[in-house]
Design a protein around this motif. Structure first.
Motif, PDB file in Angstrom:
ATOM      1  N   ASN A   1       0.963  -1.182   0.091  1.00 24.55           N
ATOM      2  CA  ASN A   1      -0.130  -0.038  -0.046  1.00 24.55           C
ATOM      3  C   ASN A   1       0.886   1.375  -0.031  1.00 24.55           C
ATOM      4  OD1 ASN A   1      -2.862  -1.029   0.132  1.00 24.55           O
ATOM      5  ND2 ASN A   1      -2.542  -1.651   2.095  1.00 24.55           N
ATOM      6  N   VAL A   2       1.949   1.171   0.325  1.00 20.62           N
ATOM      7  CA  VAL A   2       3.048   2.232   0.715  1.00 20.62           C
ATOM      8  C   VAL A   2       4.128   2.201  -0.354  1.00 20.62           C
ATOM      9  CG1 VAL A   2       4.220   3.487   2.133  1.00 20.62           C
ATOM     10  CG2 VAL A   2       2.090   2.671   2.773  1.00 20.62           C
ATOM     11  N   GLN A   3       4.527   3.351  -1.107  1.00 22.47           N
ATOM     12  CA  GLN A   3       5.785   3.420  -1.858  1.00 22.47           C
ATOM     13  C   GLN A   3       6.841   3.519  -0.741  1.00 22.47           C
ATOM     14  OE1 GLN A   3       5.510   2.419  -4.534  1.00 22.47           O
ATOM     15  NE2 GLN A   3       4.317   4.010  -5.996  1.00 22.47           N
ATOM     16  N   GLN A   4       8.087   3.226  -1.230  1.00 19.82           N
ATOM     17  CA  GLN A   4       9.245   3.403  -0.136  1.00 19.82           C
ATOM     18  C   GLN A   4       9.521   4.968  -0.273  1.00 19.82           C
ATOM     19  OE1 GLN A   4      12.557   0.759  -0.847  1.00 19.82           O
ATOM     20  NE2 GLN A   4      13.696   1.615   0.808  1.00 19.82           N
ATOM     21  N   GLY A   5       9.772   5.432   0.931  1.00 18.81           N
ATOM     22  CA  GLY A   5      10.100   6.787   0.900  1.00 18.81           C
ATOM     23  C   GLY A   5       8.599   7.687   1.047  1.00 18.81           C
ATOM     24  N   GLU A   6       7.781   7.103   0.958  1.00 15.35           N
ATOM     25  CA  GLU A   6       6.481   7.916   0.505  1.00 15.35           C
ATOM     26  C   GLU A   6       6.171   9.080   1.776  1.00 15.35           C
ATOM     27  OE1 GLU A   6       3.005   5.678  -0.677  1.00 15.35           O
ATOM     28  OE2 GLU A   6       1.900   7.225  -0.057  1.00 15.35           O
ATOM     29  N   PHE A   7       6.677   8.721   3.012  1.00 18.58           N
ATOM     30  CA  PHE A   7       6.300   9.636   4.130  1.00 18.58           C
ATOM     31  C   PHE A   7       7.659  10.247   4.562  1.00 18.58           C
ATOM     32  CE2 PHE A   7       2.314   7.735   3.936  1.00 18.58           C
ATOM     33  CZ  PHE A   7       2.247   6.332   4.184  1.00 18.58           C
TER      34      PHE A   7
ATOM     35  N   TRP B   1      -2.074   5.816   9.710  1.00 18.95           N
ATOM     36  CA  TRP B   1      -2.715   4.763   9.755  1.00 18.95           C
ATOM     37  C   TRP B   1      -1.911   3.190   9.283  1.00 18.95           C
ATOM     38  CZ3 TRP B   1      -7.056   2.916  11.964  1.00 18.95           C
ATOM     39  CH2 TRP B   1      -7.975   4.073  12.382  1.00 18.95           C
ATOM     40  N   SER B   2      -0.880   3.789   8.440  1.00 14.89           N
ATOM     41  CA  SER B   2       0.113   2.568   7.841  1.00 14.89           C
ATOM     42  C   SER B   2       0.804   2.047   9.059  1.00 14.89           C
ATOM     43  CB  SER B   2       1.145   3.173   6.968  1.00 14.89           C
ATOM     44  OG  SER B   2       1.793   2.368   6.402  1.00 14.89           O
ATOM     45  N   ALA B   3       1.425   2.992   9.781  1.00 15.66           N
ATOM     46  CA  ALA B   3       2.023   2.540  11.183  1.00 15.66           C
ATOM     47  C   ALA B   3       1.164   1.625  12.028  1.00 15.66           C
ATOM     48  CB  ALA B   3       2.583   3.659  11.910  1.00 15.66           C
ATOM     49  N   ALA B   4      -0.207   2.047  12.096  1.00 18.27           N
ATOM     50  CA  ALA B   4      -0.975   1.346  13.060  1.00 18.27           C
ATOM     51  C   ALA B   4      -1.503  -0.025  12.608  1.00 18.27           C
ATOM     52  CB  ALA B   4      -2.129   2.086  13.284  1.00 18.27           C
ATOM     53  N   ALA B   5      -1.658   0.076  11.071  1.00 22.02           N
ATOM     54  CA  ALA B   5      -1.863  -1.149  10.290  1.00 22.02           C
ATOM     55  C   ALA B   5      -0.714  -2.266  10.591  1.00 22.02           C
ATOM     56  CB  ALA B   5      -2.108  -0.874   9.125  1.00 22.02           C
ATOM     57  N   HIS B   6       0.615  -1.725  10.319  1.00 24.16           N
ATOM     58  CA  HIS B   6       1.530  -2.615  10.480  1.00 24.16           C
ATOM     59  C   HIS B   6       1.658  -3.413  11.723  1.00 24.16           C
ATOM     60  CE1 HIS B   6       5.771  -4.022  10.056  1.00 24.16           C
ATOM     61  NE2 HIS B   6       6.044  -3.506  11.239  1.00 24.16           N
TER      62      HIS B   6
ATOM     63  N   SER C   1      -9.646   9.329  14.663  1.00 25.57           N
ATOM     64  CA  SER C   1      -9.853   9.226  13.035  1.00 25.57           C
ATOM     65  C   SER C   1     -10.305   8.026  12.663  1.00 25.57           C
ATOM     66  CB  SER C   1      -8.487   9.320  12.554  1.00 25.57           C
ATOM     67  OG  SER C   1      -8.455   9.032  11.218  1.00 25.57           O
ATOM     68  N   GLU C   2     -11.467   8.050  11.780  1.00 23.61           N
ATOM     69  CA  GLU C   2     -12.097   6.854  11.378  1.00 23.61           C
ATOM     70  C   GLU C   2     -11.261   5.906  10.581  1.00 23.61           C
ATOM     71  OE1 GLU C   2     -15.955   7.746  10.035  1.00 23.61           O
ATOM     72  OE2 GLU C   2     -16.528   5.479   9.294  1.00 23.61           O
ATOM     73  N   MET C   3     -11.296   4.694  10.558  1.00 24.66           N
ATOM     74  CA  MET C   3     -10.330   3.872   9.753  1.00 24.66           C
ATOM     75  C   MET C   3     -10.907   3.776   8.412  1.00 24.66           C
ATOM     76  SD  MET C   3      -9.763  -0.380  10.192  1.00 24.66           S
ATOM     77  CE  MET C   3      -9.368  -0.241  11.954  1.00 24.66           C
ATOM     78  N   PRO C   4      -9.743   4.321   7.495  1.00 19.62           N
ATOM     79  CA  PRO C   4      -9.835   3.945   6.110  1.00 19.62           C
ATOM     80  C   PRO C   4     -10.059   2.567   5.599  1.00 19.62           C
ATOM     81  CG  PRO C   4      -7.904   5.160   6.553  1.00 19.62           C
ATOM     82  CD  PRO C   4      -8.343   4.355   7.884  1.00 19.62           C
ATOM     83  N   ASP C   5     -10.820   2.526   4.441  1.00 17.20           N
ATOM     84  CA  ASP C   5     -11.058   1.255   4.137  1.00 17.20           C
ATOM     85  C   ASP C   5      -9.749   0.128   3.744  1.00 17.20           C
ATOM     86  OD1 ASP C   5     -13.964   2.115   2.424  1.00 17.20           O
ATOM     87  OD2 ASP C   5     -13.908   1.193   4.131  1.00 17.20           O
ATOM     88  N   TRP C   6      -8.966   1.039   3.159  1.00 18.97           N
ATOM     89  CA  TRP C   6      -7.625   0.309   2.896  1.00 18.97           C
ATOM     90  C   TRP C   6      -6.795  -0.325   3.971  1.00 18.97           C
ATOM     91  CZ3 TRP C   6      -2.890   1.663   4.526  1.00 18.97           C
ATOM     92  CH2 TRP C   6      -2.617   2.904   5.082  1.00 18.97           C
ATOM     93  N   VAL C   7      -7.140   0.264   5.230  1.00 17.32           N
ATOM     94  CA  VAL C   7      -6.381  -0.294   6.309  1.00 17.32           C
ATOM     95  C   VAL C   7      -7.402  -1.616   6.958  1.00 17.32           C
ATOM     96  CG1 VAL C   7      -6.356  -0.033   8.793  1.00 17.32           C
ATOM     97  CG2 VAL C   7      -5.600   2.054   7.341  1.00 17.32           C
ATOM     98  N   LYS C   8      -8.742  -1.399   6.571  1.00 14.73           N
ATOM     99  CA  LYS C   8      -9.525  -2.733   7.015  1.00 14.73           C
ATOM    100  C   LYS C   8      -9.168  -3.818   6.140  1.00 14.73           C
ATOM    101  CE  LYS C   8     -13.548  -0.147   8.235  1.00 14.73           C
ATOM    102  NZ  LYS C   8     -14.778   0.577   7.821  1.00 14.73           N
TER     103      LYS C   8
ATOM    104  N   ALA D   1      -3.374  14.832   4.575  1.00 22.70           N
ATOM    105  CA  ALA D   1      -3.484  13.647   4.036  1.00 22.70           C
ATOM    106  C   ALA D   1      -2.320  12.625   3.995  1.00 22.70           C
ATOM    107  CB  ALA D   1      -3.837  13.563   2.508  1.00 22.70           C
ATOM    108  N   LYS D   2      -1.030  13.199   3.852  1.00 28.99           N
ATOM    109  CA  LYS D   2      -0.134  12.625   3.835  1.00 28.99           C
ATOM    110  C   LYS D   2       0.350  11.775   5.476  1.00 28.99           C
ATOM    111  CE  LYS D   2       4.364  13.990   2.951  1.00 28.99           C
ATOM    112  NZ  LYS D   2       5.949  13.902   2.404  1.00 28.99           N
ATOM    113  N   LYS D   3       0.068  12.614   6.159  1.00 29.42           N
ATOM    114  CA  LYS D   3       0.223  12.096   7.783  1.00 29.42           C
ATOM    115  C   LYS D   3      -0.796  11.355   8.099  1.00 29.42           C
ATOM    116  CE  LYS D   3       1.547  14.521  12.307  1.00 29.42           C
ATOM    117  NZ  LYS D   3       1.779  15.639  12.723  1.00 29.42           N
ATOM    118  N   GLN D   4      -2.220  11.522   7.557  1.00 30.64           N
ATOM    119  CA  GLN D   4      -3.063  10.410   7.936  1.00 30.64           C
ATOM    120  C   GLN D   4      -2.631   9.164   7.582  1.00 30.64           C
ATOM    121  OE1 GLN D   4      -6.551  10.396   5.658  1.00 30.64           O
ATOM    122  NE2 GLN D   4      -7.964  10.341   7.559  1.00 30.64           N
ATOM    123  N   LYS D   5      -2.200   9.253   6.249  1.00 31.81           N
ATOM    124  CA  LYS D   5      -2.048   7.835   5.701  1.00 31.81           C
ATOM    125  C   LYS D   5      -0.530   7.134   6.573  1.00 31.81           C
ATOM    126  CE  LYS D   5      -1.102   5.362   1.461  1.00 31.81           C
ATOM    127  NZ  LYS D   5      -0.561   5.476  -0.061  1.00 31.81           N
ATOM    128  N   ALA D   6       0.318   8.089   6.831  1.00 30.30           N
ATOM    129  CA  ALA D   6       1.258   7.474   7.629  1.00 30.30           C
ATOM    130  C   ALA D   6       1.179   6.972   8.997  1.00 30.30           C
ATOM    131  CB  ALA D   6       2.550   8.622   7.840  1.00 30.30           C
TER     132      ALA D   6
END
Lengths: 372, 550, 314
Positions: free
Chosen positions: B80-86, B426-431, B166-173, B419-424
């Protein structure tokens, strides 16, 4: 007690004059006025900004803090310029006074305001001004008054601690060998963190089945050494732990006082042929009274704030027997987020203690004047 | 997995390491997981490989191990995430430091994530006792200075209720495969007021721990029969039996040690102590036909002074004289770690930790004479609608207490503006909430319990080197509780711990002899009403219903 | 002075004198025995719990619950506690998040405690000197009231200062900063320093300063060059007490710090929770935490010695 003898003399004593240029007074006054204007202006601007009347982009109140510092310096310098020697004397006191005022002014007033609100942190409606409701609730709160009653017991224990600490201080002041070792060893208990004391001593050392204290108690004939399950034994156990930690505090104050005693007086007493007991009661003890009063007052204040040990070891139990006001407020304020009520409890407690300490100082002063 | 479980498993499994290694080899060689697609096989290879870090019996996992596991499990993130995206994003994470696990573990797991994504995380570690107050006070004064939060589910009322999550985005689900959760963690418990905020990383319930040696002793069996004990001398299945056994055991000895029955914790523990009364009460108070058991759903009227709860309180009062002399000063930490594990007492309700902490040392006191089961039931259950005690057709009523529900990772709404921070975030949490990494957390010391269906795949554990008999027993008691149709789940309403804390104070007074059960319970109910009023009754009712899925 | 109540003859025989000397000698010896016995007893009481803490850091779970006392006799010491901190021989070479965490907190604790104690002793001594020597009058308030004002800052239980200080520090952007922690710790110990130092200054006779002032010294000069050296024991005592109080302060540290200014006490408390009690880790951290205080005590103890008053009055 307030050092009445030195004070009256120092003021009148002439100081070597210095060469002042004329107009220093005006300079001093100008400095103070400038500083005050600057401070007022910045505070006003920040207030307006916070209320949204202006938008100067202040992110926090640091500018006001710096303005206050500048004002304090101006005030000090101005005092010296205007009043000369008297200004110098004022400047001795100013740093501590101004520091304390700036740190506590906001919390004091805000705290006072909170005490009259109904503020449960989980409530969606937030702070609600509730007038005297908290006060009324406090008057009928059994836990609070139970805790206050417990505090009287705890305060009495301070005098026992004082006696032991004085004995130790005398011992350490005497001519003994390995003095450094004993002094440091006696100081160690005070250095252990309260959390460690509660757990290592309260829960491990005094553990019912295998703790060394319980084993010792069994050797001495106490079959069921449950240190915290009956009200009075629980209180005594808590007092013992608290004493273990704080006796070094009192001891070091008394020791510093003993060290400062002029040696000639006790020497003179010995030459006169006084026995150690008499020389203690008639010379050492009266001379040590000011330090003793300070030590006792400080210790009582700390005792009245006793919370950590109680919270960690007995949670106020059994059935509230060891509950202190501070540990009760802790539960009310932190566990139940009942911030408004908790603050009111503390403010009332503050008033009670202030009255108590004032009375203590007053009577101690009278006692000392009688003795010396 | 809780530290104590792990150490116990180490003891048992050391002799099976060879067997396990051979088993794993056999599994993969024979394509033991036939019938799976290649990707699934790859994933199970990954899981097998991951469980070998550092390997059962090879000592306590270290930092390096945590980082290795984090690296291995980066797959879902990479999708879901590119290298160095955040790059350039800074996140702050607030959580617990409990016995140097929790947050410290997360640091290790997230280091590879940080390296891959370029984000940076700063950490706020709190001690358990400070956690709730700090959270409440930060929220109230607007000093929410964290982006990601590790939090217990019961506190959702305060955080989600104020719109701070923050509400969970679908990609995280999708990434964390939420369908894999055990029954009780799915909606409605998995959501709050209809929305999903939590990434579960843990499951929590109280189980029943008991001493197998006590309940299989022939001598005691004889005495039990002689003294008129009902039925066989065996592990109690209902609270009525627990009471009888407790009274019977006082004064008896086994191998020279004094015996005691059930251990109650009468002292408060920052609100957590109330769960233990709850464990005693759910069998009486949780009727299979009723979702609520603490409050009436329509009015938020407390049920803590109804006959079911009063009976539970009375049980404790009755049992206390038969428990050790210093029991009044025992909080749950004491009953679990200083009493039961040191050989005192033969029955205990606790979270999953206790039962397996038998073998942390060769000369341990209770050895491996520890068994677990779901919480005892009750011969009859109170029906709040009729006010009568019912005897169920199906036998005794069981209602395992899902105490504390479980830890979760939440993202704070303050990242939503970027948006970037939000994705970051959620990505950390999803990990951390990923399917595979959670298996490692379940299998090794982490502070967390299994919470996914995929955690209960016994062959995987055996292949990793764990003793089959023990792991079956351990996992069974958990899964039986998690998936129980009559599980008792607490309401996730604002200030729930305030109710518990004030109840603890009153209970301490009751147990110290201050009043009788009914009067004390009435006082608790009155205090609860006051809290409900203070927080706002309408809102509490609404949220209570939402948490029950009504 | 006579030791007995019966009338003494005018002429005292040598034999009785010798007996009296012997008796006095015996009394002196027994007094010294008592003194040392008391000292040793209290040393045992003081040090046993510390010993208990240190040995617990080398125990495993079973040893703790069974209450074993003596290493190598009752139980085998184990590096478990120190290993959990990353400070055991086998972990000291490798990277350890826990150890980094611990050292960071350790450093912050030192900065906060020593900083606050120094600041408090500095401004507190000045204020105490003023309160001791001069007469102040701010409206209706005299020295006594000002001193009481300082004292009253100690009284309020810190728990209710939580919200106000949280808001204050947030507005001043002092949250999670070492400076912020130093400021609040200074506030906490300042009253103690002032009261201790005021007593110290009160016991120093005025003649010394008067002599210096006559010689042309300014008030500041008299303070720094004459009075301060004599008041050193009190200052050292106040400093040590301040450092210890700040070092072990838990409440504000838990509330006002997050990542940059965190201190040790919270880490000690973290060793226990709903998942168990890591006695060994807690003991290890406590032992490590007490070590610097011990060093400060040892180093500064020599300054709590008899002042120089003895020769100064001449």
């Amino acid at each position: 007690m307030q050092g009445s003898s030195p004070v009256t003399n120092a003021q009148d004593f002439p100081v070597a004059s210095e060469n002042w240029w004329t107009g220093r007074r005006t300079l001093g006054q100008a400095l103070i006025i400038l500083g005050s204007i600057g401070l007022a202006a910045i505070v006003l601007l920040q207030l307006l900004d916070a209320m949204g009347a202006t938008s100067l982009g202040f992110t926090n109140w640091r500018p006001s803090l710096y303005a206050y510092l500048a004002w304090a310096i101006c005030l000090g310098a101005g005092q010296i310029l205007i009043r000369g020697e008297a200004g110098h004397r004022a400047v001795f006191l100013l740093p501590a006074l101004l520091f304390t005022i700036v740190m506590v002014i906001f919390p004091t007033f805000f705290g006072l305001y909170i005490a009259f609100t109904d503020w449960n942190l989980s409530s969606l409606s937030g702070r609600q001004f509730s007038g005297l409701d908290n006060l009324r609730a406090m008057l009928s709160d059994p836990y609070y008054w139970n805790a206050i009653r417990n505090m009287t017991y705890y305060v009495v224990a301070v005098f026992v601690q004082y006696a032991i600490a004085f004995g130790l201080a005398l011992l350490l002041n005497a001519d003994i060998r390995a003095r450094k070792f004993f002094r440091v060893a006696f100081l160690l208990p005070f250095m252990l963190s309260p959390v460690a004391v509660s757990w290592m001593i309260g829960k491990s050392l005094m553990e019912f089945r295998f703790g060394p204290a319980a084993t010792l108690a069994r050797h001495l004939g106490w079959d069921s050494p449950a240190f915290f399950t009956t009200p009075w034994i629980a209180r005594l156990s808590i007092m013992a732990m608290d004493a273990w930690v704080w006796i070094p505090f009192i001891m070091i104050l008394l020791l510093a006082g003993l060290q400062a005693l002029p040696k000639e007086i006790s020497d003179a007493a010995k030459v006169d042929g006084a026995s150690p007991w008499q020389s203690f009661w008639q010379i050492t003890f009266p001379l040590m009274l000011p330090v003793s009063v300070t030590a006792i007052v400080l210790k009582i204040i700390f005792q009245l704030k006793l919370a950590d040990i109680v919270i960690n070891v007995t949670a106020g139990g059994p059935g509230g027997a060891t509950d202190t006001v501070s540990s009760f407020i802790f539960r009310e304020y932190r566990d139940r987020s009942n911030v408004g009520y908790g603050t009111m409890l503390a403010e009332v407690y503050l008033v009670i203690i202030i009255i108590f300490v004032m009375l203590m100082l007053h009577f101690a002063g009278r006692f000392m004047r009688k003795v010396t | 997995m809780r530290l104590q479980h792990y150490e116990r498993l180490l003891k048992l499994s050391r002799r099976d390491v060879l067997k396990g290694a051979a088993g794993a080899a056999a599994l993969s060689a024979a394509g033991g997981l036939t019938g799976l697609s290649t990707s699934a096989r790859a994933q199970s290879d990954l899981r097998t490989q991951m469980l070998q870090i550092p390997g059962v019996g090879k000592g306590q996992p270290t930092d390096a191990d945590w980082q290795q596991v984090g690296e291995l499990c980066l797959g879902p993130t990479k999708a879901n995430v590119q290298q160095g995206e955040f790059a350039g994003v800074e996140l702050s994470f607030m959580g617990l430091n409990n016995q140097n696990l929790h947050n410290l573990l997360f640091r290790g797991f997230l280091k590879p994530w940080e390296a891959y994504t370029g984000a940076k995380i700063t950490w706020i570690d709190l001690a358990q006792a400070d956690y709730n107050p700090r959270l409440q006070q930060s929220i109230a004064t607007g000093t929410v200075d964290f982006d990601i939060l590790e939090m217990g589910a019961p506190l959702e009322g305060d955080v989600c209720g104020k719109g701070l999550a923050s509400e969970m985005p679908d990609w995280v689900k999708t990434q964390i495969e939420m369908d894999d959760y055990v029954g009780y963690l799915k909606p409605p418990v998995g959501t709050w007021d209809g929305k999903t905020y939590r990434i579960s990383i843990d499951g929590d319930c109280h189980t029943f721990n008991y001493r197998t040696d006590v309940f299989s002793d022939a001598e005691l069996a004889k005495q039990w029969a002689a003294e008129g004990g009902q039925g066989e001398w065996a592990v109690p299945k209902t609270w009525q039996q627990v009471q009888a056994v407790t009274k019977f055991l006082k004064g008896k000895k086994l191998n020279g040690q004094d015996l005691y029955g059930y251990l109650d914790p009468p002292k408060g523990w920052g609100g957590f102590g109330f769960y233990f009364l709850g464990s005693r009460a759910t069998a009486y108070a949780k009727h299979p036909d009723d979702k609520a058991w603490l409050f009436d759903v329509d009015t938020m009227k407390p049920r803590v002074n109804n006959p079911a709860w009063v009976r539970a309180i009375q049980d404790v009062i009755d049992a206390l004289p038969f428990e050790p002399a210093d029991q009044l000063n025992a909080d749950p930490g004491t009953t679990g770690f200083q009493q039961f594990l040191a050989g005192t007492g033969s029955m205990l309700s606790w979270w999953g930790d206790i039962g397996s902490n038998a073998k942390t040392n060769d000369s341990s006191v209770i050895g491996d004479v520890c068994g677990f089961d779901i919480l005892p039931g009750s011969d009859d259950v109170y029906n709040p609608k009729t006010g009568q005690w019912d005897k169920l057709q199906s036998g005794p009523n069981y209602a395992p207490n899902m105490a504390y529900i479980g830890w979760g990772i939440y993202v704070m709404s303050r990242v939503d503006s970027d948006a970037k921070k939000q994705k970051a975030a959620w990505s950390a949490a999803a990990h951390l909430g990923g399917k595979d990494i959670s298996l490692w957390m379940a299998a090794y010391p982490s502070g967390f319990q299994p919470y996914r269906q995929s955690h209960f795949n016994i062959p995987e554990w055996v292949a990793a080197g764990y003793d089959e008999a023990f792991i079956t027993d351990y996992l069974k008691s958990e899964s039986d509780s998690y998936n129980h149709p009559n599980a008792a789940i607490e309401p996730r309403i604002p200030g729930i711990f305030q109710y518990y804390s004030v109840a603890e104070d009153e209970l301490a007074k009751i147990f110290a002899g201050g009043s009788d059960a009914q009067t004390g319970a009435d006082r608790i109910a009155a205090a609860w009403e006051k809290i409900t009023e203070q927080i706002g009754r309408e809102n509490q009712i609404k949220l209570y219903k939402a948490s029950l899925g009504l | 002075m006579t030791d007995s109540t019966s009338p003494v003859p005018a002429y005292v025989a040598p034999a009785t004198l010798k007996e009296r000397d012997a008796a006095r000698q015996a009394k002196r010896i027994s007094a010294r025995v008592l003194v040392y016995a008391a000292l040793l007893l209290w040393t045992f009481i003081s040090l046993f719990p510390i010993y208990w803490t240190i040995t617990t850091s080398f125990k495993t779970a079973v040893n703790v619950t069974q209450g074993h006392l003596v290493p190598w006799v009752d139980f085998q010491p184990d590096w478990k506690g120190w290993r959990s901190l990353g400070l055991s021989p086998d972990t000291i070479g490798r990277t350890s998040t826990v150890r980094e965490e611990f050292l960071l907190r350790f450093e912050n604790s030192i900065i906060a405690s020593v900083g606050a104690a120094t600041l408090a002793v500095a401004i507190g001594s000045l204020a105490a000197y003023g309160l001791s020597r001069f007469t102040y009058k701010f409206g209706p308030w005299r020295n006594k009231d000002i001193a009481f004002f300082f004292l009253s800052q100690l009284i309020l239980p810190p728990v209710v200062l939580a919200m106000p200080f949280l808001v204050l520090y947030k507005e001043l952007a002092l949250l999670d900063s070492k400076i912020g922690l130093i400021l609040i710790y200074t506030l906490m110990v300042l009253p103690i320093v002032i009261w201790i130092m005021r007593d110290q200054f009160d016991t120093i006779p005025l003649e010394l300063e008067q002599a210096a002032l006559v010689d042309g010294c300014s008030t500041w000069g008299a303070f720094f060059r004459i009075v301060l050296p004599i008041a050193l024991p009190g200052m050292v005592a106040a400093f040590i007490l301040s450092v210890v109080l700040c070092w072990n302060e838990y409440f504000f540290a838990a509330l006002l710090t997050s990542t940059n200014a965190k201190t040790i006490p919270v880490m000690v408390a973290s060793q226990t929770g709903s998942q168990g009690i890591s006695w060994w880790s807690m003991a290890a951290i406590s032992t490590a935490a007490i070590a610097p205080l011990l060093l400060i005590g040892i180093f500064l103890e020599r300054y709590i010695v008899k002042g120089l008053t003895a020769g100064a009055v001449k």
